[in-house]
Design an enzyme around this catalytic site. Structure first.
Site, PDB file in Angstrom:
ATOM      1  N   MET A   9     -12.435   4.091   3.274  1.00 34.26           N
ATOM      2  CA  MET A   9     -11.775   5.370   2.980  1.00 34.26           C
ATOM      3  C   MET A   9     -10.813   5.208   1.810  1.00 34.26           C
ATOM      4  O   MET A   9     -10.070   4.219   1.735  1.00 34.26           O
ATOM      5  CB  MET A   9     -11.007   5.838   4.196  1.00 34.26           C
ATOM      6  N   SER A  10     -10.841   6.177   0.919  1.00 34.43           N
ATOM      7  CA  SER A  10      -9.966   6.171  -0.244  1.00 34.43           C
ATOM      8  C   SER A  10      -9.826   7.602  -0.728  1.00 34.43           C
ATOM      9  O   SER A  10     -10.807   8.362  -0.701  1.00 34.43           O
ATOM     10  CB  SER A  10     -10.605   5.325  -1.358  1.00 34.43           C
ATOM     11  N   SER A  11      -8.643   7.952  -1.193  1.00 35.89           N
ATOM     12  CA  SER A  11      -8.468   9.306  -1.742  1.00 35.89           C
ATOM     13  C   SER A  11      -9.376   9.489  -2.952  1.00 35.89           C
ATOM     14  O   SER A  11      -9.825  10.595  -3.247  1.00 35.89           O
ATOM     15  CB  SER A  11      -7.009   9.518  -2.155  1.00 35.89           C
ATOM     16  N   HIS A  17      -5.027   6.750   6.227  1.00 33.61           N
ATOM     17  CA  HIS A  17      -3.579   7.018   6.324  1.00 33.61           C
ATOM     18  C   HIS A  17      -3.192   7.364   7.765  1.00 33.61           C
ATOM     19  O   HIS A  17      -2.152   6.941   8.261  1.00 33.61           O
ATOM     20  CB  HIS A  17      -3.188   8.196   5.427  1.00 33.61           C
ATOM     21  N   MET A  38       0.284   8.250  -1.487  1.00 29.67           N
ATOM     22  CA  MET A  38       0.252   9.142  -2.648  1.00 29.67           C
ATOM     23  C   MET A  38      -0.426  10.457  -2.256  1.00 29.67           C
ATOM     24  O   MET A  38      -0.879  11.210  -3.121  1.00 29.67           O
ATOM     25  CB  MET A  38      -0.458   8.473  -3.815  1.00 29.67           C
ATOM     26  N   LYS A  73      -4.998  -2.562   4.489  1.00 31.62           N
ATOM     27  CA  LYS A  73      -5.516  -3.803   3.890  1.00 31.62           C
ATOM     28  C   LYS A  73      -6.580  -3.542   2.828  1.00 31.62           C
ATOM     29  O   LYS A  73      -7.059  -4.480   2.210  1.00 31.62           O
ATOM     30  CB  LYS A  73      -6.093  -4.707   4.982  1.00 31.62           C
ATOM     31  N   LYS A  74      -6.995  -2.286   2.640  1.00 31.44           N
ATOM     32  CA  LYS A  74      -7.953  -2.038   1.548  1.00 31.44           C
ATOM     33  C   LYS A  74      -7.318  -2.465   0.229  1.00 31.44           C
ATOM     34  O   LYS A  74      -7.969  -3.053  -0.623  1.00 31.44           O
ATOM     35  CB  LYS A  74      -8.377  -0.575   1.477  1.00 31.44           C
TER      36      LYS A  74
HETATM   37  O1  PAF Z   1      -1.223   2.589  -1.785  1.00 27.55           O
HETATM   38  C1  PAF Z   1      -0.683   3.600  -2.268  1.00 27.55           C
HETATM   39  O2  PAF Z   1      -1.010   4.741  -1.952  1.00 27.55           O
HETATM   40  C2  PAF Z   1       0.423   3.428  -3.309  1.00 27.55           C
HETATM   41  O3  PAF Z   1       0.180   2.355  -4.140  1.00 27.55           O
HETATM   42  C3  PAF Z   1       1.828   3.339  -2.691  1.00 27.55           C
HETATM   43  C4  PAF Z   1       1.989   2.104  -1.819  1.00 27.55           C
HETATM   44  C5  PAF Z   1       2.125   4.588  -1.867  1.00 27.55           C
HETATM   45  C6  PAF Z   1       2.889   3.260  -3.801  1.00 27.55           C
HETATM   46  O4  PAF Z   1       2.835   4.378  -4.631  1.00 27.55           O
END
Ligand code: PAF
Length: 282
Positions: free
Chosen positions: A184-186, A37, A30, A148-149
């Protein structure tokens, strides 16, 4: 690296790549990309000829009152990160093309989506599986990589792919953490400095549970108490769940073992964070 916004162009690019005998890997995201990522992209780069990263803030996986409108977005920075990771194509469709007027088809995985985040966020996984199925039909990857988070998401997507006889291989990659342990997370971008400090309680709780498990503790209640004590000591933290589940079936366990998933969801101020570990894994 090329940015593709059109679904038709992405599909024809994928068809041409396949006809030329090339393998395609997809990293669905996303956006607001971070090192987590990038680790998925690095692995995809190694395993396939063509690497596609999708960037799409998917409206159908956000509930009413959730953060769809405020979800962080920065396509220019994302392009730099994707390029550095060797991405060939960014696929960034418009919501109005993915879900045009009259759209009415959804993919739903049943039992696996009921507990954990599925209980707190009704409809969330239906949105995830729908968009991921659509991305698979558009990008036609041989391989798709997920972190896996989002352990439950990965389990649900594997189930969907198996149940719907999809030929794509699903690869789960380890959680990437900041140097102090925060996964890590947006959504970490939402945290104030004080909340950022408080958010460490998730990884600290997991470490404490893992340490006790390694010392021989097998009681769910004793391990849960360790985690609860650490999280509840934080002023900004409000627990959504602290669960001990079998990692494959996502059902509760009575006694933990190597295959037990410890899954946490905690609100730090307004930001809901998740983290997890499987006790027998590093
Ligand atoms: O993990 C994410 O960023 C979202 O849930 C995904 C898999 C891209 C689906 O929108």
């Amino acid at each position: 690296m090329k940015l593709i916004e059109s679904i038709e162009e992405m599909q024809s690019t994928a068809i041409n790549a396949r006809q030329a005998g090339k393998t395609v890997a997809l990293v669905p995201t996303m956006g607001y990309l971070h090192a987590g990522h990038a680790s998925l992209m690095d692995e995809g780069r190694k395993r396939a000829d063509i690497l596609v990263a999708s960037i799409f803030v998917n409206p159908t996986q956000f509930g009413a009152g959730e953060d769809f409108n405020t979800y962080p977005r920065d396509l220019e920075k994302d392009k730099l990160i994707a390029k550095a990771a060797g991405v060939d194509y960014i696929f960034a469709p418009k919501a109005s093309d993915m879900y045009p007027t009259g759209y009415q088809t959804y993919v739903n995985v049943e039992e696996l989506t009921l507990p954990l985040c599925g209980a707190s966020r009704p409809g969330h996984f239906r949105g995830v599986t729908t968009v991921v199925a659509k991305l698979f039909n558009i990008v036609m990857p041989h391989l798709a990589l997920f972190g896996k988070k989002d352990f439950q998401q990965l389990t649900v997507i594997r189930r969907m792919a198996a149940d719907l006889n999809m030929t794509v291989q699903i690869l789960g990659m380890p959680i990437v953490r900041e140097s102090d342990g925060l996964a890590m997370s947006s959504r970490n971008a939402y945290l104030s400095q004080a909340e950022r400090q408080s958010a460490l309680c998730l990884s600290l709780a997991l470490q404490s549970v893992r340490g006790a498990f390694r010392s021989g503790e097998r009681s769910v209640e004793a391990l849960r108490k360790l985690a609860l004590d650490i999280i509840n000591a934080e002023a900004f933290a409000v627990i959504d769940y602290v669960e001990f589940y079998h990692e494959a079936t996502l059902t509760e366990v009575e006694q933990v073992d190597d295959r037990t998933l410890v899954a946490l969801a905690v609100k730090i101020g307004k930001t809901r964070l998740i983290d997890n570990c499987v006790l027998g894994e590093d």
